[in-house]
Design a protein around this motif. Structure first.
Motif, mmCIF file in Angstrom:
data_model
loop_
_atom_site.group_PDB
_atom_site.id
_atom_site.type_symbol
_atom_site.label_atom_id
_atom_site.label_comp_id
_atom_site.label_asym_id
_atom_site.label_seq_id
_atom_site.Cartn_x
_atom_site.Cartn_y
_atom_site.Cartn_z
ATOM 1 N N UNK A 10 -60.953 -34.420 16.838
ATOM 2 C CA UNK A 10 -60.241 -33.369 16.128
ATOM 3 C C UNK A 10 -58.766 -33.397 16.430
ATOM 4 N N UNK A 11 -58.109 -32.280 16.113
ATOM 5 C CA UNK A 11 -56.672 -32.121 16.315
ATOM 6 C C UNK A 11 -56.437 -31.212 17.517
ATOM 7 N N UNK A 12 -55.569 -31.641 18.406
ATOM 8 C CA UNK A 12 -55.255 -30.853 19.600
ATOM 9 C C UNK A 12 -53.773 -30.996 19.902
ATOM 10 N N UNK A 13 -53.188 -29.972 20.494
ATOM 11 C CA UNK A 13 -51.778 -30.039 20.871
ATOM 12 C C UNK A 13 -51.599 -30.844 22.150
ATOM 13 N N UNK A 14 -50.443 -31.415 22.296
ATOM 14 C CA UNK A 14 -50.110 -32.151 23.520
ATOM 15 C C UNK A 14 -50.308 -31.236 24.734
ATOM 16 N N UNK A 15 -50.908 -31.803 25.770
ATOM 17 C CA UNK A 15 -51.219 -31.040 26.966
ATOM 18 C C UNK A 15 -52.600 -30.418 26.949
ATOM 19 N N UNK A 16 -53.242 -30.444 25.799
ATOM 20 C CA UNK A 16 -54.562 -29.844 25.655
ATOM 21 C C UNK A 16 -55.680 -30.778 26.068
ATOM 22 N N UNK A 90 -53.395 -40.485 20.405
ATOM 23 C CA UNK A 90 -53.914 -40.412 19.042
ATOM 24 C C UNK A 90 -54.508 -41.750 18.624
ATOM 25 N N UNK A 91 -55.776 -41.711 18.185
ATOM 26 C CA UNK A 91 -56.479 -42.945 17.827
ATOM 27 C C UNK A 91 -57.874 -42.581 17.323
ATOM 28 N N UNK A 92 -58.560 -43.576 16.803
ATOM 29 C CA UNK A 92 -59.999 -43.460 16.565
ATOM 30 C C UNK A 92 -60.691 -43.908 17.845
ATOM 31 N N UNK A 93 -61.582 -43.066 18.332
ATOM 32 C CA UNK A 93 -62.285 -43.343 19.576
ATOM 33 C C UNK A 93 -63.701 -43.831 19.262
ATOM 34 N N UNK A 94 -64.053 -44.953 19.885
ATOM 35 C CA UNK A 94 -65.351 -45.579 19.658
ATOM 36 C C UNK A 94 -66.142 -45.634 20.966
ATOM 37 N N UNK A 95 -67.419 -45.315 20.904
ATOM 38 C CA UNK A 95 -68.276 -45.594 22.051
ATOM 39 C C UNK A 95 -69.020 -46.892 21.785
ATOM 40 N N UNK A 118 -69.422 -45.456 14.941
ATOM 41 C CA UNK A 118 -68.541 -45.508 13.782
ATOM 42 C C UNK A 118 -67.150 -44.963 14.080
ATOM 43 N N UNK A 119 -66.997 -44.301 15.217
ATOM 44 C CA UNK A 119 -65.691 -43.792 15.627
ATOM 45 C C UNK A 119 -65.476 -42.342 15.264
ATOM 46 N N UNK A 120 -64.618 -41.681 16.037
ATOM 47 C CA UNK A 120 -64.224 -40.309 15.757
ATOM 48 C C UNK A 120 -62.719 -40.190 15.979
ATOM 49 N N UNK A 121 -62.044 -39.519 15.045
ATOM 50 C CA UNK A 121 -60.587 -39.430 15.094
ATOM 51 C C UNK A 121 -60.145 -38.352 16.076
ATOM 52 N N UNK A 122 -59.203 -38.712 16.930
ATOM 53 C CA UNK A 122 -58.542 -37.764 17.824
ATOM 54 C C UNK A 122 -57.049 -37.810 17.517
ATOM 55 N N UNK A 123 -56.485 -36.664 17.196
ATOM 56 C CA UNK A 123 -55.069 -36.571 16.879
ATOM 57 C C UNK A 123 -54.415 -35.569 17.806
ATOM 58 N N UNK A 124 -53.364 -36.002 18.499
ATOM 59 C CA UNK A 124 -52.642 -35.141 19.428
ATOM 60 C C UNK A 124 -51.262 -34.866 18.842
ATOM 61 N N UNK A 125 -50.985 -33.612 18.587
ATOM 62 C CA UNK A 125 -49.707 -33.239 17.981
ATOM 63 C C UNK A 125 -48.699 -32.841 19.054
ATOM 64 N N UNK A 126 -47.425 -32.979 18.700
ATOM 65 C CA UNK A 126 -46.360 -32.605 19.640
ATOM 66 C C UNK A 126 -46.115 -31.107 19.602
#
Length: 126
Positions: A10-16, A90-95, A118-126
């Motif tokens: 998902x989307x998370x703020x920097x530091x989270x 920020x990237x697509x994370x794969x196990x 298949x991967x899961x998107x992780x997005x870190x915003x500033x």
């Protein structure tokens, strides 16, 4: 054969913090060494963390001290707890699952893994 399904991105703020999960079906989960990789746009898929059948762990320098890999064999699930997240995470994370022999063996190379989610998107915003 094992099938892997990631969730929790998902989307998370920097530091989270964020926890991604990977649930396996098929052959006995406890017989696999497991790992997490990530792939940012325009970059190669990179190793981040590994866990052996015994529960031993190993991390890439970029995430050491911030990320924690764990597994719950009763739930056929491997987790990646990510703290102090940075925009560069920020990237697509794969196990991935490895049949590398040895109860204490850790798999850290892409070619040691034969099964991927298949991967899961992780997005870190500033």
């Amino acid at each position: 054969q094992v099938q892997l399904v990631e969730s929790g991105g998902g989307l998370v703020q920097a530091g989270g913090s964020l926890r991604v999960s990977c649930t396996a079906s098929g052959r006995a989960f406890s017989t696999y060494a497991m790992g997490w990789f990530r792939q940012a746009p325009g970059k190669e898929r990179e190793f981040e963390a590994a866990i052996s059948r015994s529960g031993g762990t190993f991390y890439a320098d970029s995430v050491k001290g911030r990320f924690t890999i764990s597994r719950d064999n009763a739930k056929n699930t491997v987790y990646l707890q990510m703290n102090s997240l940075k925009p560069e995470d920020t990237a697509v994370y794969y196990c991935a699952a490895s049949t590398k022999p040895g109860y204490y063996a850790l798999a850290v190379r892409r070619d040691e893994y034969g099964y991927w989610g298949q991967g899961t998107q992780v997005t870190v915003s500033t």
